[in-house]
Structures are given as C-alpha cells and as structure tokens.
Design a protein around this motif. Structure first.
Motif, PDB file in Angstrom:
ATOM      1  N   GLY A 108      46.736  56.755  49.014  1.00 32.47           N
ATOM      2  CA  GLY A 108      47.825  56.098  48.397  1.00 32.47           C
ATOM      3  C   GLY A 108      47.733  53.829  47.742  1.00 32.47           C
ATOM      4  N   VAL A 109      46.262  54.090  48.174  1.00 32.69           N
ATOM      5  CA  VAL A 109      45.854  52.411  47.862  1.00 32.69           C
ATOM      6  C   VAL A 109      46.044  52.971  46.354  1.00 32.69           C
ATOM      7  N   ASN A 211      28.310  45.509  49.045  1.00 31.26           N
ATOM      8  CA  ASN A 211      29.301  47.009  49.288  1.00 31.26           C
ATOM      9  C   ASN A 211      29.528  46.939  47.868  1.00 31.26           C
ATOM     10  N   PHE A 212      29.360  47.178  46.415  1.00 33.34           N
ATOM     11  CA  PHE A 212      29.695  48.142  44.607  1.00 33.34           C
ATOM     12  C   PHE A 212      30.573  48.887  45.434  1.00 33.34           C
ATOM     13  N   TRP A 213      32.092  48.376  44.954  1.00 37.42           N
ATOM     14  CA  TRP A 213      33.055  49.707  45.355  1.00 37.42           C
ATOM     15  C   TRP A 213      33.662  49.364  43.535  1.00 37.42           C
ATOM     16  N   ALA A 214      34.900  50.637  43.961  1.00 38.17           N
ATOM     17  CA  ALA A 214      36.623  50.118  42.594  1.00 38.17           C
ATOM     18  C   ALA A 214      37.332  50.298  43.202  1.00 38.17           C
ATOM     19  N   SER A 215      38.030  49.916  42.599  1.00 37.48           N
ATOM     20  CA  SER A 215      39.903  50.279  43.494  1.00 37.48           C
ATOM     21  C   SER A 215      40.294  52.123  43.085  1.00 37.48           C
ATOM     22  N   TRP A 216      39.329  53.078  41.704  1.00 36.08           N
ATOM     23  CA  TRP A 216      39.902  54.501  41.581  1.00 36.08           C
ATOM     24  C   TRP A 216      39.091  55.450  42.838  1.00 36.08           C
ATOM     25  N   CYS A 217      37.620  54.902  43.296  1.00 36.13           N
ATOM     26  CA  CYS A 217      36.755  55.902  43.604  1.00 36.13           C
ATOM     27  C   CYS A 217      37.225  55.938  45.269  1.00 36.13           C
ATOM     28  N   GLY A 218      37.810  57.343  45.322  1.00 29.04           N
ATOM     29  CA  GLY A 218      37.364  57.781  46.818  1.00 29.04           C
ATOM     30  C   GLY A 218      37.106  57.558  47.991  1.00 29.04           C
ATOM     31  N   PHE A 219      35.533  57.665  47.339  1.00 29.60           N
ATOM     32  CA  PHE A 219      34.800  57.771  48.591  1.00 29.60           C
ATOM     33  C   PHE A 219      34.708  55.989  49.669  1.00 29.60           C
ATOM     34  N   CYS A 220      35.063  54.922  48.031  1.00 28.97           N
ATOM     35  CA  CYS A 220      34.762  53.694  49.088  1.00 28.97           C
ATOM     36  C   CYS A 220      35.801  53.504  49.172  1.00 28.97           C
ATOM     37  N   ILE A 221      37.016  53.846  49.158  1.00 29.83           N
ATOM     38  CA  ILE A 221      38.313  53.460  49.967  1.00 29.83           C
ATOM     39  C   ILE A 221      37.910  54.514  51.335  1.00 29.83           C
ATOM     40  N   ARG A 222      37.348  55.159  51.087  1.00 27.61           N
ATOM     41  CA  ARG A 222      37.429  55.799  53.025  1.00 27.61           C
ATOM     42  C   ARG A 222      36.092  55.404  53.168  1.00 27.61           C
ATOM     43  N   GLU A 223      35.294  54.819  52.984  1.00 25.01           N
ATOM     44  CA  GLU A 223      34.086  53.986  53.933  1.00 25.01           C
ATOM     45  C   GLU A 223      34.580  52.660  54.146  1.00 25.01           C
ATOM     46  N   MET A 224      35.670  51.563  53.549  1.00 29.26           N
ATOM     47  CA  MET A 224      35.583  50.910  53.803  1.00 29.26           C
ATOM     48  C   MET A 224      36.180  50.718  55.308  1.00 29.26           C
ATOM     49  N   PRO A 225      36.987  52.308  56.069  1.00 31.84           N
ATOM     50  CA  PRO A 225      37.356  51.207  57.673  1.00 31.84           C
ATOM     51  C   PRO A 225      35.665  51.659  58.404  1.00 31.84           C
ATOM     52  N   ASP A 226      34.799  51.963  58.145  1.00 32.44           N
ATOM     53  CA  ASP A 226      33.554  52.372  59.141  1.00 32.44           C
ATOM     54  C   ASP A 226      32.663  50.965  58.378  1.00 32.44           C
ATOM     55  N   ILE A 227      32.895  50.351  56.916  1.00 29.62           N
ATOM     56  CA  ILE A 227      32.254  49.430  57.223  1.00 29.62           C
ATOM     57  C   ILE A 227      33.321  47.987  57.727  1.00 29.62           C
ATOM     58  N   ASP A 259      46.683  47.887  52.377  1.00 31.07           N
ATOM     59  CA  ASP A 259      46.144  48.314  53.045  1.00 31.07           C
ATOM     60  C   ASP A 259      45.398  48.870  54.225  1.00 31.07           C
ATOM     61  N   LEU A 260      44.201  48.447  54.209  1.00 28.81           N
ATOM     62  CA  LEU A 260      43.183  49.046  54.720  1.00 28.81           C
ATOM     63  C   LEU A 260      42.911  48.321  55.838  1.00 28.81           C
ATOM     64  N   GLY A 261      43.456  46.927  56.156  1.00 36.32           N
ATOM     65  CA  GLY A 261      43.271  45.922  56.444  1.00 36.32           C
ATOM     66  C   GLY A 261      42.240  45.100  56.762  1.00 36.32           C
ATOM     67  N   VAL A 262      41.429  45.244  55.861  1.00 37.71           N
ATOM     68  CA  VAL A 262      39.731  44.586  56.019  1.00 37.71           C
ATOM     69  C   VAL A 262      39.760  43.044  55.608  1.00 37.71           C
ATOM     70  N   SER A 263      38.923  42.500  56.631  1.00 37.76           N
ATOM     71  CA  SER A 263      39.271  41.217  57.073  1.00 37.76           C
ATOM     72  C   SER A 263      37.669  40.625  55.905  1.00 37.76           C
ATOM     73  N   PHE A 264      36.441  41.376  55.721  1.00 31.82           N
ATOM     74  CA  PHE A 264      35.614  40.971  55.494  1.00 31.82           C
ATOM     75  C   PHE A 264      35.675  39.614  53.415  1.00 31.82           C
ATOM     76  N   PRO A 265      35.486  39.804  52.952  1.00 33.16           N
ATOM     77  CA  PRO A 265      35.657  39.259  51.679  1.00 33.16           C
ATOM     78  C   PRO A 265      35.697  40.375  50.893  1.00 33.16           C
ATOM     79  N   LEU A 266      36.857  39.646  50.056  1.00 35.43           N
ATOM     80  CA  LEU A 266      36.922  40.971  48.808  1.00 35.43           C
ATOM     81  C   LEU A 266      36.232  40.112  47.267  1.00 35.43           C
ATOM     82  N   ILE A 267      35.601  40.093  46.909  1.00 31.67           N
ATOM     83  CA  ILE A 267      35.629  39.776  45.556  1.00 31.67           C
ATOM     84  C   ILE A 267      35.201  40.035  44.439  1.00 31.67           C
ATOM     85  N   LEU A 268      35.489  40.161  43.348  1.00 34.53           N
ATOM     86  CA  LEU A 268      35.479  39.878  41.354  1.00 34.53           C
ATOM     87  C   LEU A 268      34.754  39.788  41.181  1.00 34.53           C
ATOM     88  N   ASP A 269      33.869  41.561  40.549  1.00 34.53           N
ATOM     89  CA  ASP A 269      33.068  41.371  39.027  1.00 34.53           C
ATOM     90  C   ASP A 269      34.205  41.546  38.105  1.00 34.53           C
TER      91      ASP A 269
END
Length: 317
Positions: A108-109, A211-227, A259-269
């Motif tokens: 749902g992201v 951590n390099f990621w993309a919003s369309w990447c399902g496994f990236c999103i699923r990994e975020m809570p573990d990070i 949506d995921l409650g991420v508190s670490f910096p989200l940086i834009l490349d």
C-alpha cells in the motif's frame, strides 16, 4: 489496459532505459495483471535471471505453450547467470491469453508488490514487486544503458583530506571508491523531511549504514522495518542510518516514511548520481561504513534484522 503504456515501455526498453520501462510496466500491470505481453516485456528489463524466470512463468500461466516464453525460459534455466537481452520488436508482442488465477496485490505504499508464491501446492507465482526486486538476496536491477559508464567512472582513486572528528576518530587518507576497504565517496543530498543537506563526510566518527532503495521496490519496503529495528537498538551507540531513495519524488518518499514510521533520515538522490557513484546496480543495496570512513561491507539484496545487526556489529566503534 492502456496500450500507450506498453508502447512507451517498449520504446524505453529499446533505448536502454530499463528503470523507466519497469515503471511503465508496473503501471500497466496494475491496470491489467493478466496481460501476458506486459509480463513478457518485464522479463526483458529485469536483469537478474531469477526475476526473468518468474515473469516468464507468469506468461506461461496466462498463456500455456507460448513458444517464445518457453524457449527463453529454457535458456535462462540452462544458464541462470546470463544477462537479459534487450527488447526487440519480434519479442515484444506475445499473443493475448485467457485470464488465469488472480495474483494478489497487497503493497500500500506506492506499487502493490506481488506476493511471494502462495502456499505450497497452490501454483501461484511471485507478485509484481517481488519480481521487480527478486527473491530475498536476488537482485532487482535498475541500471539503465548508462550502467557501463557507472562502472567505468566509479572506481577513481583519490586521496581524501584527513579530518579530526568529535569522537577523536581520524578519517584516514586513501583511495575513495565504492568497494570494501576503500573510503566511502562523499556526497551532499537533501533530507526529504526538512530539506537540509546531509553530507556524508560530516558523519566521520560514527558508524554509518547507507541503504539505497526505491519506492517501487517491494523488498526495499519490506526491509525498512528491520532496518528501523536495528537502528533503534544501536542508536545509543551512535549508529547512523542513511536511506538514499533513488529517482523518487519527495512526496513518494515522505508517504513511505509516514506509512512505515521510519525515523532515520530519508535522503533524495533524484537523478541517481550518487547511486551511480556507488556502483549500485540492484535494490536494495547497503553499505556499512566504519567511523573512519572505510567501507567494511557491501550487501546487495534484502536482509533480515539479524543479518543487518550482524553487519552493523562490524562497524561499531
């Protein structure tokens, strides 16, 4: 389904713009999950063979006996490490097929990911985002036709100025390159939350996970809570997590963070320049950097919380 999306994806694939082609195909498959042609095209713009296999299996689920899909699937299974060919006009249009069982979408992201294979014996196939990123440690390659230039341009050796840090850790001098044992290339990128610039070199003296990621990447999103879990655990020991979103808009990144409650910096490349410097050719890719700036480990693919913790322990002071 909007045929214009398919045509745009074909044009992007021919031009070597695989990331753009994948995004267009994601949109097309959201409109019609049963489009064999879109799944076939998707198999040509993912570069991990395992992902291409999943796409082709989906084609054959929708269109049993498709000769192009069968032949290509046999070649991939015989040589799983072979890179995927570019789209060609003759390959771009498998005939239409009757609808098959629905592939569940539950992400749902941004782009609902394709679920992993359904319970044993169900015969269901991986969902869209898992195919885009692949299975666990399998790669979801985003490199475009410029990928070769990324590789040629990213290993340049430089000598970085030695700096004294608040923690009395000296950034050592040495080659700067995106490889283990070298100093992590410096960068300046905006924080999606507040627009302030984050400079990697200013984090000298602290253990850093990039951590390099993309919003369309399902496994990236699923990994975020573990990070996030590991970040919470080791924040008192100075751990810094820098999540670098590649070619996403600020709005997309902020939505994911909310949506995921991420508190670490989200940086834009936004233009992918830093990702190219770091030779990122798959999502997610994580760099673990020691307090003195040296790259201790590079991990491609999604990790569990235990695996992330194991890597973090290698860089703690």
């Amino acid at each position: 389904m909007d045929d214009e999306l398919i045509q745009q994806a074909v044009a992007a694939g021919k031009a070597g713009q695989k990331l753009q082609a994948r995004k267009l195909l994601v949109q097309a498959l959201k409109q019609d999950e049963q489009c064999a042609r879109a799944w076939y095209l998707l198999s040509q713009v993912v570069e991990a063979p395992e992902q291409a296999v999943e796409c082709l299996e989906k084609v054959l689920q929708l269109q049993p006996g498709n000769p192009q899909a069968l032949q290509r699937l046999q070649r991939l299974r015989a040589a799983p490490a072979t890179s995927q060919p570019e789209m060609t006009p003759s390959q771009a249009t498998p005939p239409a097929a009757a609808p098959a069982a629905e592939v569940p979408f539950n992400y749902g992201v941004k782009e609902p990911p394709v679920e992993a294979k359904a319970a044993a014996g169900s015969g269901s196939f991986l969902s869209l985002s898992m195919i885009l990123l692949g299975f666990g440690l399998f790669l979801c390659v985003f490199a475009s036709g410029a990928g070769l230039l990324w590789l040629l341009g990213s290993g340049k050796a430089e000598v970085r100025e030695v700096q004294q840090t608040p923690g009395s850790v000296v950034r050592k001098a040495g080659p700067v390159a995106a490889r283990v044992g070298a100093l992590a290339p410096d960068f300046n990128l905006p924080n999606a939350y507040n627009g302030e610039t984050l400079t990697l070199s200013k984090l000298t003296g602290l253990p850093v996970m990039i951590n390099f990621w993309a919003s369309w990447c399902g496994f990236c999103i699923r990994e975020m809570p573990d990070i996030q879990q590991v970040y919470n655990l080791y924040l008192p020991q100075g751990l810094v997590v820098v999540a670098v979103s590649v070619e996403d808009s600020r709005e997309e990144v902020l939505q994911m963070g909310s949506d995921l409650g991420v508190s670490f910096p989200l940086i834009l490349d936004r233009d992918g320049k830093v990702a190219r410097t770091y030779r990122v050719n798959a999502f997610p890719t994580s760099y673990f950097i020691k307090p003195d700036g040296e790259i201790a480990e590079i991990v491609t693919g999604a990790m569990s919380a235990a695996e992330i913790e194991q890597s973090v322990l290698k860089i703690l002071p």
